[in-house]
Design an enzyme around this catalytic site. Sequence first.
Site, PDB file in Angstrom:
ATOM      1  N   TYR A  48       0.815  -1.216   0.000  1.00  0.00           N
ATOM      2  CA  TYR A  48       0.000   0.000   0.000  1.00  0.00           C
ATOM      3  C   TYR A  48       0.851   1.269   0.000  1.00  0.00           C
ATOM      4  O   TYR A  48       0.347   2.342  -0.331  1.00  0.00           O
ATOM      5  CB  TYR A  48      -0.926   0.046   1.226  1.00  0.00           C
ATOM      6  CG  TYR A  48      -1.871  -1.105   1.373  1.00  0.00           C
ATOM      7  CD1 TYR A  48      -2.152  -1.980   0.322  1.00  0.00           C
ATOM      8  CD2 TYR A  48      -2.509  -1.344   2.594  1.00  0.00           C
ATOM      9  CE1 TYR A  48      -3.009  -3.043   0.476  1.00  0.00           C
ATOM     10  CE2 TYR A  48      -3.377  -2.402   2.761  1.00  0.00           C
ATOM     11  CZ  TYR A  48      -3.627  -3.256   1.705  1.00  0.00           C
ATOM     12  OH  TYR A  48      -4.483  -4.303   1.874  1.00  0.00           O
ATOM     13  N   HIS A 106       0.617 -11.488   1.425  1.00  0.00           N
ATOM     14  CA  HIS A 106      -0.475 -10.737   0.805  1.00  0.00           C
ATOM     15  C   HIS A 106      -1.190 -11.516  -0.299  1.00  0.00           C
ATOM     16  O   HIS A 106      -2.410 -11.445  -0.427  1.00  0.00           O
ATOM     17  CB  HIS A 106       0.072  -9.416   0.244  1.00  0.00           C
ATOM     18  CG  HIS A 106      -0.962  -8.353   0.110  1.00  0.00           C
ATOM     19  ND1 HIS A 106      -0.662  -7.016   0.144  1.00  0.00           N
ATOM     20  CD2 HIS A 106      -2.304  -8.417  -0.056  1.00  0.00           C
ATOM     21  CE1 HIS A 106      -1.768  -6.302   0.001  1.00  0.00           C
ATOM     22  NE2 HIS A 106      -2.778  -7.128  -0.134  1.00  0.00           N
TER      23      HIS A 106
END
Length: 275
Positions: A48, A106
């Site tokens: 992110y 992830h």
Amino acid sequence: MEYIELNNRVKIPQLGLGTYPMNGMELIKATIRAVHLGYECFDTSAAYGNEYYLSWGLRLCMKRRKKLFIITKVSNKQQRRGNIRSALLESLEKLHTDYIDLYLLHWPNPDTYIDCWRQMEELYRDGLVRAIGVSNFHAHHLDRLLSKATVIPAVNEIELHPLLSQQPLVDYCTKLGIKIICYSPLARMDNKLMKNDVLLHLAECYGRQVPQIILRWNIQKGYATIPKSSKKERLRQNLEIFNFELTHDEMEQIDNLNCDYRVRYDPDHCDFTKL
């Protein structure tokens, strides 16, 4: 706040703040608002690019570290580099902390996730992370992982909302003691969900907003959930889901909305080099 216990007895708040795609001052302000309202759990990822700004928001609140639950993730780029200890150290520096509460892979990058998981197990044994888990894993990814793993993932963080209940995957994880965290629990406010007649009716009956009904459904299912918001009123509303309860019939009505509709990527049909 209510909590669920992971398979290693670590407890995680059932409601947290999802931070993607917030960044910069927007995230700092949202974090401060959330902490002041009573949020304890914050979900981020190296991918992110906002760990640093989340850290600033948390530090400005002067909240004791032990009162916070921080989730971050190994990005695909970090998986490809192959040094997960280095990846964790990068996140620790950006988050201004000496441990992570929950560290996740992830995505199930097929070329790297087995080796990366073994390295995460080492970090867990070294006490740098309180729990380790995965994100976006289907059952077949978990099957392969568990054939090599010595530590069963504590969590599988997946896209989950009434239009994508993922019940077979949830059942599979439940049998293994793997808890579910729902990301995009409101399907990014998609009108197919927000204007659904069943949810609108329930919201009217309870004097609530549709997102509150959905998040309450998450909680009663036994999931943790991490809706994203930067607005104070929405952050407050999201917290106000612990003082009412849906009936068994109402839960089933919401269950029946599933149509396998995704707003994010299917891990079996995506280009991991672009994530």
